[in-house]
Design an enzyme around this catalytic site. Sequence first.
Site, mmCIF file in Angstrom:
data_model
loop_
_atom_site.group_PDB
_atom_site.id
_atom_site.type_symbol
_atom_site.label_atom_id
_atom_site.label_comp_id
_atom_site.label_asym_id
_atom_site.label_seq_id
_atom_site.Cartn_x
_atom_site.Cartn_y
_atom_site.Cartn_z
ATOM 1 N N ASP A 202 -2.300 49.212 -84.298
ATOM 2 C CA ASP A 202 -2.297 49.236 -85.763
ATOM 3 C C ASP A 202 -2.347 50.684 -86.235
ATOM 4 O O ASP A 202 -3.147 51.481 -85.731
ATOM 5 C CB ASP A 202 -3.508 48.464 -86.299
ATOM 6 N N ASN B 156 0.365 54.830 -97.727
ATOM 7 C CA ASN B 156 1.377 54.379 -98.678
ATOM 8 C C ASN B 156 0.985 54.694 -100.120
ATOM 9 O O ASN B 156 1.820 55.134 -100.923
ATOM 10 C CB ASN B 156 1.595 52.867 -98.526
ATOM 11 N N ASP C 185 7.652 54.191 -95.022
ATOM 12 C CA ASP C 185 8.673 53.630 -94.134
ATOM 13 C C ASP C 185 9.081 54.627 -93.058
ATOM 14 O O ASP C 185 9.270 54.272 -91.892
ATOM 15 C CB ASP C 185 9.908 53.222 -94.942
ATOM 16 N N GLU D 284 2.340 47.202 -90.392
ATOM 17 C CA GLU D 284 2.089 48.449 -89.661
ATOM 18 C C GLU D 284 1.558 48.192 -88.261
ATOM 19 O O GLU D 284 0.954 49.065 -87.637
ATOM 20 C CB GLU D 284 1.107 49.332 -90.435
#
Length: 320
Positions: free
Chosen positions: A176, A184, A193, A220
Site C-alpha cells: 500500500d 492526492n 496518477d 493505491e
Amino acid sequence: MLKSVRNTPARILIVDDEPANIQVLAESLPGFDLRFATSATRALELAMALAPDLILLDVVMPGMDGFDALRWLKAESRTQHIPVIFVTTMTEVEDEERGFAYGAVDYIQKPVSPAIVRARVRTHLELKRQRDLLEEHAALDGLTGIANRRRFDQELGRSWHAAQRSGLPLTLMLIDVDQFKRFNDYYGHSPGDECLRRVASALDHAFSRGEDLAARYGGEEFALLLAGADGASQAQRALAAVQALQIPHARSDSGLFVSISVGVVTTLAAPGTSADAAMSLADGLLYAAKNGGRDRAEVDNLITGERVTVQPPPVSERPS
C-alpha cells in the site's frame, strides 16, 4: 512480470495411435514446434505439461477415445482454452456434431490433404493468437500498464496449483502506498496518477524474473506473486525500489518521500490450504506494517515460523 504473447513457433500436439498417421501430419506442418502422443492418456499429460497452442486429435484410439479426451481437456481449467481439431476416418454427420458439441474447433477427415491441414491449422492458430492478444490486453491495468487484479487472481490460482504439485514455496506480498490520499489532496489527482505509474513501474522492473508477477490490486494497493522463500530480502527490494524514486511527499508522516507498507507471506501450498487464506494473512500483515509506522514490511515465513519486520535504510545511507 506480465508475459507477452510469444513470437516463437507455435507448439502443436499431434495425437494418433498410428505412428504412420503422425508422420503424415508432421510432414504437413513444417516450421512448427511439433510434439507427439500415441494415446489419449499420454496426450493429456503432455497438454498439462506443455500447454500447446493447438491439438490435432484422433478420435478412434484404444482405451480412452478422442471424444473422452476432449471432454477431459475442456473440463480442466489449464487446458480448456487449447483449440482442438479432430482428425479422423469417421464421416457420419452425427460424429462431427458430437465433436463440435464437446468443444472441437474443426474436423479434418482422413486420409488428410497436407494443404488442407496447413490451411486449417494456420486459421485456428491465428484465431488463438488474436484471442490471446485480447486476453492479454484485458489483463492490464489501464492506469499503470502492469497486470491488473483479474490477471493476478488468475496467476495466483495457477501458481498455487503448480506449487501444490511441486512442493516449492511461494511468497505473496500486498503493498500500500503510504498516505496516498494526503498525496492526492496536496498535489492533485494528475500527479497522484503519475505517482502510481512510477511506483508500478519500479515494482514491475524490480520483480521481472521468471514467473514473478507485479500487479495493481486496486486503488493505491499493489500485489506481488514470487517464487521462492526469501520473503524478507524480497520485501527489502520492494521497499528500496519505491524509496529510490524519491517522489516528494510533503504530507507524509513517514519521511520526505513516498513510501510503502508491505505485508509478506512465504508458504508452502500444502494440500488443504488455500491461496485466499494466504492473501488474507498478507493483508493482516500489511495493516500491521501500517499501524507499526509505515515504510516497512511485516514478513511471516510459515515454513520456518519466523516473523520479522523489515525497513529500508535511510536515503542518506544509499550508495549514489
